[in-house]
Design a protein around this motif. Sequence first.
Motif, short mmCIF file in Angstrom:
data_model
loop_
_atom_site.label_atom_id
_atom_site.label_comp_id
_atom_site.label_asym_id
_atom_site.label_seq_id
_atom_site.Cartn_x
_atom_site.Cartn_y
_atom_site.Cartn_z
N MET A 1 0.85 -1.18 0.00
CA MET A 1 0.00 0.00 0.00
C MET A 1 0.88 1.24 0.00
N ARG A 2 0.47 2.20 -0.79
CA ARG A 2 1.13 3.50 -0.72
C ARG A 2 0.46 4.31 0.38
N HIS A 3 1.23 5.11 1.07
CA HIS A 3 0.69 5.94 2.15
C HIS A 3 -0.41 6.86 1.64
N GLY A 4 -1.25 7.31 2.57
CA GLY A 4 -2.31 8.26 2.24
C GLY A 4 -1.74 9.64 1.94
N ALA A 5 -2.59 10.52 1.46
CA ALA A 5 -2.17 11.89 1.13
C ALA A 5 -1.62 12.58 2.38
N ALA A 6 -0.52 13.29 2.20
CA ALA A 6 0.16 13.95 3.32
C ALA A 6 0.19 15.46 3.12
N VAL A 7 0.45 16.16 4.22
CA VAL A 7 0.63 17.60 4.13
C VAL A 7 1.89 17.88 3.32
N GLU A 8 1.95 19.05 2.74
CA GLU A 8 3.12 19.44 1.95
C GLU A 8 4.31 19.74 2.86
N ALA A 9 5.51 19.49 2.35
CA ALA A 9 6.72 19.87 3.08
C ALA A 9 6.79 21.40 3.11
N ARG A 10 7.16 21.92 4.24
CA ARG A 10 7.30 23.37 4.38
C ARG A 10 8.23 23.63 5.56
N GLU A 11 8.52 24.88 5.79
CA GLU A 11 9.38 25.22 6.91
C GLU A 11 8.77 24.66 8.20
N GLY A 12 9.57 23.97 8.95
CA GLY A 12 9.08 23.36 10.18
C GLY A 12 8.60 21.94 10.00
N ILE A 13 8.32 21.53 8.75
CA ILE A 13 7.89 20.15 8.47
C ILE A 13 8.69 19.62 7.28
N PRO A 14 9.92 19.17 7.52
CA PRO A 14 10.69 18.59 6.41
C PRO A 14 10.06 17.27 5.96
N ASP A 15 10.41 16.83 4.77
CA ASP A 15 9.78 15.67 4.15
C ASP A 15 9.66 14.45 5.06
N PRO A 16 10.69 14.02 5.78
CA PRO A 16 10.53 12.80 6.59
C PRO A 16 9.43 12.91 7.66
N TYR A 17 9.08 14.13 8.05
CA TYR A 17 8.11 14.33 9.12
C TYR A 17 6.72 14.70 8.61
N TYR B 1 3.12 14.39 7.73
CA TYR B 1 2.11 13.49 8.29
C TYR B 1 0.88 13.49 7.38
N LEU B 2 -0.02 12.55 7.63
CA LEU B 2 -1.22 12.45 6.80
C LEU B 2 -2.10 13.67 6.97
N SER B 3 -2.63 14.15 5.87
CA SER B 3 -3.61 15.23 5.90
C SER B 3 -4.94 14.64 6.38
N ALA B 4 -5.90 15.50 6.65
CA ALA B 4 -7.23 15.03 7.05
C ALA B 4 -7.82 14.14 5.95
N ASP B 5 -7.66 14.55 4.68
CA ASP B 5 -8.16 13.73 3.57
C ASP B 5 -7.42 12.41 3.49
N GLY B 6 -6.11 12.43 3.72
CA GLY B 6 -5.31 11.21 3.70
C GLY B 6 -5.74 10.24 4.78
N ARG B 7 -6.00 10.74 5.97
CA ARG B 7 -6.47 9.90 7.07
C ARG B 7 -7.84 9.29 6.73
N GLN B 8 -8.72 10.11 6.17
CA GLN B 8 -10.05 9.62 5.80
C GLN B 8 -9.96 8.54 4.73
N SER B 9 -9.12 8.74 3.72
CA SER B 9 -8.95 7.73 2.66
C SER B 9 -8.46 6.41 3.25
N CYS B 10 -7.49 6.49 4.15
CA CYS B 10 -6.96 5.27 4.78
C CYS B 10 -8.04 4.57 5.60
N ARG B 11 -8.85 5.32 6.32
CA ARG B 11 -9.94 4.72 7.09
C ARG B 11 -10.94 4.01 6.17
N GLU B 12 -11.27 4.65 5.05
CA GLU B 12 -12.23 4.05 4.11
C GLU B 12 -11.66 2.79 3.47
#
Length: 153
Positions: free
Chosen positions: A1-17, A19-30
Amino acid sequence: MRHGAAVEAREGIPDPYRYLSADGRQSCREVGRLLREAEVGFGAALSSPLTRAIQTAELIADAIDYLGVIESHAGLLPGAQPQVVAADILRRADAEAVAVFGHEPTISALAAYLIGQPGFAPFRTAQVCLLEDRKPVWKIRPDALQFQDLHIP
């Protein structure tokens, strides 16, 4: 499985960190609900160590009542060579079904390697594909929420 949709990388959130967006979490739950309804399960779980993959693995594990350990595997990091994690998967596959959670292009390269083909269609976010006996059997895309048969005649 590929991970769900994640928030974009930005200052304070580099790529390794990321996390799943609200939509990504919902898709994974479904997707997890659909897997549960189909009585899909696994006996082992391997995940990329990146946050979004671990979160995806946890959501799916929770949905199907998987109580085992979700193992972090560097062979599932973006850009990893599929041979490394494939050896671990194949070693376990005779005894139990193995769930794998990762990223593109690593996850499709791994699928191609496991079925002995030069390529495999890229996974969309939160997409699941079942490989059995080195053949693709079905996939679930989160936008369709239905199983698509992949048996090769």
